[in-house]
Design a protein around this motif. Sequence first.
Motif, short mmCIF file in Angstrom:
data_model
loop_
_atom_site.label_atom_id
_atom_site.label_comp_id
_atom_site.label_asym_id
_atom_site.label_seq_id
_atom_site.Cartn_x
_atom_site.Cartn_y
_atom_site.Cartn_z
N LYS A 81 -16.08 -23.30 19.40
CA LYS A 81 -14.64 -23.32 19.67
C LYS A 81 -13.79 -23.76 18.49
O LYS A 81 -12.60 -23.45 18.42
CB LYS A 81 -14.34 -24.23 20.86
CG LYS A 81 -14.99 -23.80 22.16
CD LYS A 81 -14.59 -24.72 23.30
CE LYS A 81 -15.21 -24.28 24.61
NZ LYS A 81 -14.80 -25.16 25.74
N THR A 82 -14.39 -24.52 17.55
CA THR A 82 -13.60 -25.07 16.45
C THR A 82 -14.34 -24.93 15.12
O THR A 82 -15.58 -24.87 15.09
CB THR A 82 -13.30 -26.56 16.67
OG1 THR A 82 -14.54 -27.30 16.59
CG2 THR A 82 -12.65 -26.79 18.03
N GLU B 269 -14.70 -27.30 13.04
CA GLU B 269 -15.47 -28.54 12.90
C GLU B 269 -16.82 -28.41 13.58
O GLU B 269 -17.86 -28.86 13.05
CB GLU B 269 -14.69 -29.71 13.49
CG GLU B 269 -13.42 -30.07 12.73
CD GLU B 269 -12.27 -29.09 12.94
OE1 GLU B 269 -11.37 -29.04 12.08
OE2 GLU B 269 -12.28 -28.36 13.97
N GLN B 270 -16.85 -27.79 14.74
CA GLN B 270 -18.12 -27.55 15.43
C GLN B 270 -18.99 -26.62 14.61
O GLN B 270 -20.21 -26.82 14.49
CB GLN B 270 -17.85 -26.94 16.81
CG GLN B 270 -19.10 -26.70 17.65
CD GLN B 270 -18.79 -25.97 18.95
OE1 GLN B 270 -17.65 -25.56 19.18
NE2 GLN B 270 -19.79 -25.79 19.80
N THR C 21 -7.79 -19.46 14.49
CA THR C 21 -8.95 -20.35 14.66
C THR C 21 -10.25 -19.57 14.51
O THR C 21 -11.20 -20.03 13.85
CB THR C 21 -8.91 -21.04 16.03
OG1 THR C 21 -7.73 -21.82 16.14
CG2 THR C 21 -10.13 -21.93 16.24
#
Length: 327
Positions: free
Chosen positions: A211-212, A214-215, A241
């Motif tokens: 989802k991000t 960072e993930q 994103t």
Amino acid sequence: MTPIVTPREQQEKQGGLAIALDAHIQRLDKHGFLFGKGLAASMSPLLHSVVYQGLGLQWGQIRLDSTDMDLFLQLIKHPKFYGASVTMPHKVTILSRLDELTEECREVGACNTLFLRHLPDGRRLFCGANTDVVGIRESFIQNVPVGSSVYENRPAMVIGGGGAARSAIYALHKWLGATQIYLASRDDSEIEAIVAECKERSYGARLLYVKTPEQAEALEAPGAIVACIPDRAPVTEGEQTLKRITEVMLRKERKGALLEMCYNPSPFTALGALAESEGWQVILGTEAMIWQGIEQDKYWTGRGADELPVTEVKKAIAAKVIEISRP
């Protein structure tokens, strides 16, 4: 050029059945259809015409640019009909109108190929297959040197959440040795639907929704990526994103192979260029189109892939790509 048949053109009512046979079709020994919407730029009729010419068959595939399912179901009753390519928006809705489905068709939940099975009593069964999954599989197998070391026993990634993404998940899970499949999309609901479907088919646990960015940073690099999104600049927050997540994956130290499914209006996309600049092997979407089409002709002609003029098909599609990519 193969004519385009629309519900308003080239139709003749006989005995309550709608038939769409113009002078071109009448010259053919057998005919099929490309059934969907927005077909003018499709290379499917070109691909199949090269195959039939190479086999010495007087066959042809006719564009049926229509949303009229009932019309299509009447047209395929013609005795010279051999099969059809089925594209959007009919890949799911046609399932309930067919007599049989192949394993791939059932598992993916979408049909892109209609073929006939003949019974001893003379009846014909209308059967559905999904050759998109084979197109994706063969794109990697045929184009990635020592492919197993590149993508087998590694995570994979699918970008997008539509029908092509479902086919990609199936191919990566079934044939390409993915240990886990990362999913990334601009739309949460698309991924939620895919995960729910795959859980019903026993491999949902292998899917991970990213989802991000960072993930994505914390994940092992994928060995195979299949991109199933249009070639356009991101506008919405979700699209932006998704672009950042993709960039994180492409910039990881260990590289792999990316199949860019988008080839309209050109297979040379911004995502493909980015992946190549980051050291990834990029496979054009026309490769998937070629191999799924060859698989279709195996169903329709009864010939094996080694009997079909694959080299000639590749040359014809490459020439067409050059033609449409010129400024």
